[in-house]
Design a protein around this motif. Structure first.
Motif, PDB file in Angstrom:
ATOM      1  N   HIS A  32       0.433  72.556 -36.783  1.00 14.87           N
ATOM      2  CA  HIS A  32       1.581  73.115 -36.083  1.00 14.87           C
ATOM      3  C   HIS A  32       2.668  73.471 -37.108  1.00 14.87           C
ATOM      4  CE1 HIS A  32       0.030  70.287 -32.737  1.00 14.87           C
ATOM      5  NE2 HIS A  32      -0.596  71.467 -32.664  1.00 14.87           N
TER       6      HIS A  32
ATOM      7  N   LEU B 155       6.593  74.829 -38.217  1.00 17.67           N
ATOM      8  CA  LEU B 155       8.012  75.035 -37.973  1.00 17.67           C
ATOM      9  C   LEU B 155       8.511  76.110 -38.933  1.00 17.67           C
ATOM     10  CD1 LEU B 155       9.626  71.476 -37.641  1.00 17.67           C
ATOM     11  CD2 LEU B 155       9.424  73.193 -35.851  1.00 17.67           C
TER      12      LEU B 155
ATOM     13  N   ARG C  45       9.519  76.484 -33.339  1.00 23.06           N
ATOM     14  CA  ARG C  45       8.249  75.766 -33.343  1.00 23.06           C
ATOM     15  C   ARG C  45       7.190  76.653 -32.720  1.00 23.06           C
ATOM     16  NH1 ARG C  45       7.319  71.130 -29.166  1.00 23.06           N
ATOM     17  NH2 ARG C  45       6.802  73.007 -27.969  1.00 23.06           N
TER      18      ARG C  45
ATOM     19  N   HIS D  75       8.594  66.284 -35.258  1.00 23.58           N
ATOM     20  CA  HIS D  75       7.578  67.324 -35.269  1.00 23.58           C
ATOM     21  C   HIS D  75       6.171  66.749 -35.179  1.00 23.58           C
ATOM     22  CE1 HIS D  75       5.839  71.184 -35.947  1.00 23.58           C
ATOM     23  NE2 HIS D  75       5.329  70.865 -37.126  1.00 23.58           N
TER      24      HIS D  75
ATOM     25  N   GLY E  90       5.882  65.827 -31.406  1.00 24.64           N
ATOM     26  CA  GLY E  90       6.469  66.775 -30.470  1.00 24.64           C
ATOM     27  C   GLY E  90       7.517  66.173 -29.562  1.00 24.64           C
TER      28      GLY E  90
END
Length: 227
Positions: free
Chosen positions: A130, A132, A158, A208, A211
């Motif tokens: 994931h 950012l 995000r 992060h 989440g």
């Protein structure tokens, strides 16, 4: 021999009595000025030693304490180098780069070991892939890049997670990206947007890695009606 008559005794001639001891016995009496001068000359070494000790004490008391060099003691907040169009990548023990920091201009300040970045762009990827992405007019980063303080219209996006229809966007005047804690924080009013949903709050902490999003202080929002 005729006998002596006591009345006819004639006294023997004797020298006159001395009224004082003779002065010519090898020790003549000196004038007072001469005796004073001799006394001073005899004590001159002791007098000079005392004078030297007094002068040494005066010098020690009068000498100022050592002052450090002003150039060394007064460290100025000035950059030692400046670069334009730079890019720095952070790598884990294996695999592709986990983070990239780019900027239009970067200046390094040795007194604080910080980087000041104009037109900063940041990208960070976690272990799950994931990502950012952050942009701001300015940023101040620690020398190791562990913490980046974004200011001037800071925006963090995000990427889409599973089951989401739109990315999540944070906007604030100031935000902090903490690489060690894998967090985004803001102590200033922040606005969150995801699709047509808008939420406002006083502070924000976003983890992060899992989440998790924490909002505090006068949280209010606008959510679209469900169909």
């Amino acid at each position: 021999m005729a006998p002596l008559d006591d009345d006819d005794v004639t006294p023997l001639p004797l020298p006159p009595l001395l009224s004082r001891l003779p002065e010519a016995a090898g020790h003549p009496v000196l004038p007072r000025s001469v005796r004073v001068r001799h006394a001073l000359l005899g004590n001159l070494p002791l007098f000079l030693m005392a004078l030297l000790a007094a002068a040494t004490w005066w010098l020690v008391q009068s000498t100022p304490a050592p002052v450090q060099d002003r150039a060394a003691s007064e460290i100025r907040h000035e950059p030692d180098y400046e670069m334009r169009g730079f890019s720095v990548q952070h790598y884990a023990s294996a695999g592709p780069a986990r983070g990239v920091v780019e900027g239009d201009v970067v200046r390094h300040y040795p007194d604080t070991d910080t980087l000041e970045i104009d037109g900063v762009r940041l990208r960070w990827r976690d272990d799950e892939g994931h990502t950012l992405r952050a942009t701001a007019a300015r940023a101040v980063a620690s020398g190791g890049g562990d913490e980046v303080r974004l200011s001037g219209g800071a925006t963090v996006v995000r990427d889409l997670l599973s089951l989401e229809e739109a990315p999540l966007t944070f906007t604030s005047e100031e935000m902090v990206f903490d690489r060690r804690a894998d967090q985004v924080r803001s102590a200033r009013p922040v606005t969150l947007r995801q699709g047509q949903s808008v939420i406002e709050a006083r502070t924000l902490v976003y983890d992060h890695a899992d989440g998790r999003l924490e909002l505090q202080g006068a949280v209010r929002g606008r959510l679209p009606a469900r169909r």
